[in-house]
Enzyme design. Structure first.
Site, PDB file in Angstrom:
ATOM      1  N   LYS A   1      83.386  44.954  -5.719  1.00  0.00           N
ATOM      2  CA  LYS A   1      84.462  44.413  -6.553  1.00  0.00           C
ATOM      3  C   LYS A   1      85.846  44.806  -6.028  1.00  0.00           C
ATOM      4  O   LYS A   1      85.971  45.701  -5.175  1.00  0.00           O
ATOM      5  CB  LYS A   1      84.256  44.898  -7.995  1.00  0.00           C
TER       6      LYS A   1
ATOM      7  N   TYR B   1      80.349  34.439 -14.228  1.00  0.00           N
ATOM      8  CA  TYR B   1      80.132  35.276 -15.416  1.00  0.00           C
ATOM      9  C   TYR B   1      79.949  34.444 -16.691  1.00  0.00           C
ATOM     10  O   TYR B   1      80.206  34.946 -17.788  1.00  0.00           O
ATOM     11  CB  TYR B   1      81.298  36.250 -15.586  1.00  0.00           C
TER      12      TYR B   1
ATOM     13  N   PHE C   1      85.435  41.204 -23.474  1.00  0.00           N
ATOM     14  CA  PHE C   1      85.925  41.629 -22.161  1.00  0.00           C
ATOM     15  C   PHE C   1      85.970  40.488 -21.138  1.00  0.00           C
ATOM     16  O   PHE C   1      86.338  40.716 -19.994  1.00  0.00           O
ATOM     17  CB  PHE C   1      85.071  42.792 -21.636  1.00  0.00           C
TER      18      PHE C   1
ATOM     19  N   ASN D   1      84.201  48.716 -12.133  1.00  0.00           N
ATOM     20  CA  ASN D   1      83.084  49.613 -11.826  1.00  0.00           C
ATOM     21  C   ASN D   1      82.473  49.403 -10.440  1.00  0.00           C
ATOM     22  O   ASN D   1      81.280  49.607 -10.235  1.00  0.00           O
ATOM     23  CB  ASN D   1      82.039  49.520 -12.940  1.00  0.00           C
TER      24      ASN D   1
ATOM     25  N   HIS E   1      78.739  44.879  -8.360  1.00  0.00           N
ATOM     26  CA  HIS E   1      77.844  44.059  -9.168  1.00  0.00           C
ATOM     27  C   HIS E   1      76.505  43.998  -8.471  1.00  0.00           C
ATOM     28  O   HIS E   1      76.456  43.945  -7.240  1.00  0.00           O
ATOM     29  CB  HIS E   1      78.384  42.626  -9.317  1.00  0.00           C
TER      30      HIS E   1
ATOM     31  N   GLU F   1      72.457  33.589  -8.221  1.00  0.00           N
ATOM     32  CA  GLU F   1      73.722  34.163  -7.738  1.00  0.00           C
ATOM     33  C   GLU F   1      73.864  34.026  -6.219  1.00  0.00           C
ATOM     34  O   GLU F   1      74.962  33.768  -5.720  1.00  0.00           O
ATOM     35  CB  GLU F   1      73.809  35.633  -8.185  1.00  0.00           C
TER      36      GLU F   1
HETATM   37  P1  ATP Z   1      77.112  43.655 -13.239  1.00  0.00           P
HETATM   38  O1  ATP Z   1      76.669  42.366 -13.894  1.00  0.00           O
HETATM   39  O2  ATP Z   1      78.571  43.655 -12.831  1.00  0.00           O
HETATM   40  O3  ATP Z   1      76.200  44.110 -12.145  1.00  0.00           O
HETATM   41  P2  ATP Z   1      75.946  45.046 -15.441  1.00  0.00           P
HETATM   42  O4  ATP Z   1      74.822  44.084 -15.315  1.00  0.00           O
HETATM   43  O5  ATP Z   1      75.650  46.506 -15.392  1.00  0.00           O
HETATM   44  O6  ATP Z   1      77.038  44.803 -14.318  1.00  0.00           O
HETATM   45  P3  ATP Z   1      76.942  43.389 -17.583  1.00  0.00           P
HETATM   46  O7  ATP Z   1      76.582  43.687 -18.973  1.00  0.00           O
HETATM   47  O8  ATP Z   1      76.271  42.251 -16.885  1.00  0.00           O
HETATM   48  O9  ATP Z   1      76.783  44.743 -16.730  1.00  0.00           O
HETATM   49  O10 ATP Z   1      78.504  43.176 -17.533  1.00  0.00           O
HETATM   50  C1  ATP Z   1      79.095  42.550 -16.423  1.00  0.00           C
HETATM   51  C2  ATP Z   1      80.376  43.241 -16.078  1.00  0.00           C
HETATM   52  O11 ATP Z   1      81.302  43.073 -17.150  1.00  0.00           O
HETATM   53  C3  ATP Z   1      80.264  44.761 -15.904  1.00  0.00           C
HETATM   54  O12 ATP Z   1      79.892  45.139 -14.601  1.00  0.00           O
HETATM   55  C4  ATP Z   1      81.666  45.205 -16.228  1.00  0.00           C
HETATM   56  O13 ATP Z   1      82.525  45.038 -15.085  1.00  0.00           O
HETATM   57  C5  ATP Z   1      82.096  44.238 -17.297  1.00  0.00           C
HETATM   58  N1  ATP Z   1      81.896  44.808 -18.627  1.00  0.00           N
HETATM   59  C6  ATP Z   1      80.709  44.933 -19.281  1.00  0.00           C
HETATM   60  N2  ATP Z   1      80.891  45.535 -20.478  1.00  0.00           N
HETATM   61  C7  ATP Z   1      82.214  45.792 -20.562  1.00  0.00           C
HETATM   62  C8  ATP Z   1      83.043  46.387 -21.549  1.00  0.00           C
HETATM   63  N3  ATP Z   1      82.551  46.856 -22.696  1.00  0.00           N
HETATM   64  N4  ATP Z   1      84.369  46.471 -21.298  1.00  0.00           N
HETATM   65  C9  ATP Z   1      84.894  46.017 -20.155  1.00  0.00           C
HETATM   66  N5  ATP Z   1      84.181  45.437 -19.174  1.00  0.00           N
HETATM   67  C10 ATP Z   1      82.851  45.327 -19.373  1.00  0.00           C
HETATM   68 MG    MG Z   2      75.089  41.969 -15.225  1.00  0.00          MG
END
Ligand code: ATP
Ligand code: MG
Length: 137
Positions: free
Chosen positions: A9, A49, A57, A112, A115, A126
């Site tokens: 990211k 997304y 968010f 974070n 992804h 994806e």
């Molecule tokens: P990713 O899909 O990025 O691999 P993940 O599967 O662990 O991460 P998801 O629940 O799919 O998490 O959320 C996608 C992304 O949205 C997260 O990686 C994070 O960057 C963002 N995100 C998720 N929850 C929050 C939150 N509560 N506040 C801010 N950003 C969030």
């Molecule tokens: Mg995810």
């Protein structure tokens, strides 16, 4: 053998962590089959997304993911989806296990570092979202 999709990211790219994170993939037995740097458009990020549309968010996530270049890659290895999720660590870096990418390189749930696909079905979708067949070796 399995494939997964990964993004480094904008926060991690800006912190010069591409090489360090690629080393983590390779050390974990994940081979990089395809890779490129892109700057996502608004439409591209919203589409990627789409499952999170309507969540509080979502707008911030799209703004962040379009804020700078990212590296997108296809990784291959034994149980690649789970193996990558394990080395990434929990979504919130505060909850991520010691030694994971998110624990070591990120501090905010919103920024974070990486992804990774959460299932083989989402991985296939994806990968096809960002790569043509001839781009994957
Ligand atoms: P990713 O899909 O990025 O691999 P993940 O599967 O662990 O991460 P998801 O629940 O799919 O998490 O959320 C996608 C992304 O949205 C997260 O990686 C994070 O960057 C963002 N995100 C998720 N929850 C929050 C939150 N509560 N506040 C801010 N950003 C969030
Ligand atoms: Mg995810």
């Amino acid at each position: 053998i399995q494939r997964t999709f990964s993004i480094i990211k904008p926060d991690a790219v800006a912190k010069n962590l591409i090489g360090a994170i690629y080393s983590r993939f390779e050390s974990a037995g994940l081979t990089i089959l395809a890779s490129k740097m892109i700057h996502m458009s608004q439409e591209q990020a919203e589409g990627f997304y789409a499952e999170h549309k309507g969540k509080p968010f979502f707008d911030g996530l799209v703004a962040f993911m379009t804020s700078g270049p990212v590296m997108v890659q296809v990784l291959e290895g034994e149980n690649a989806v789970l193996a990558n999720r394990e080395i990434m660590g929990s979504t919130n870096p505060a909850d991520a296990a010691r030694g994971t990418i998110r624990a070591d390189y990120a501090t905010e749930v919103s920024e974070n570092a990486v992804h990774g696909s959460d299932a083989t079905e989402s991985a296939a979708r994806e990968i096809a979202y960002f790569f043509t067949d001839d781009e994957v070796c």
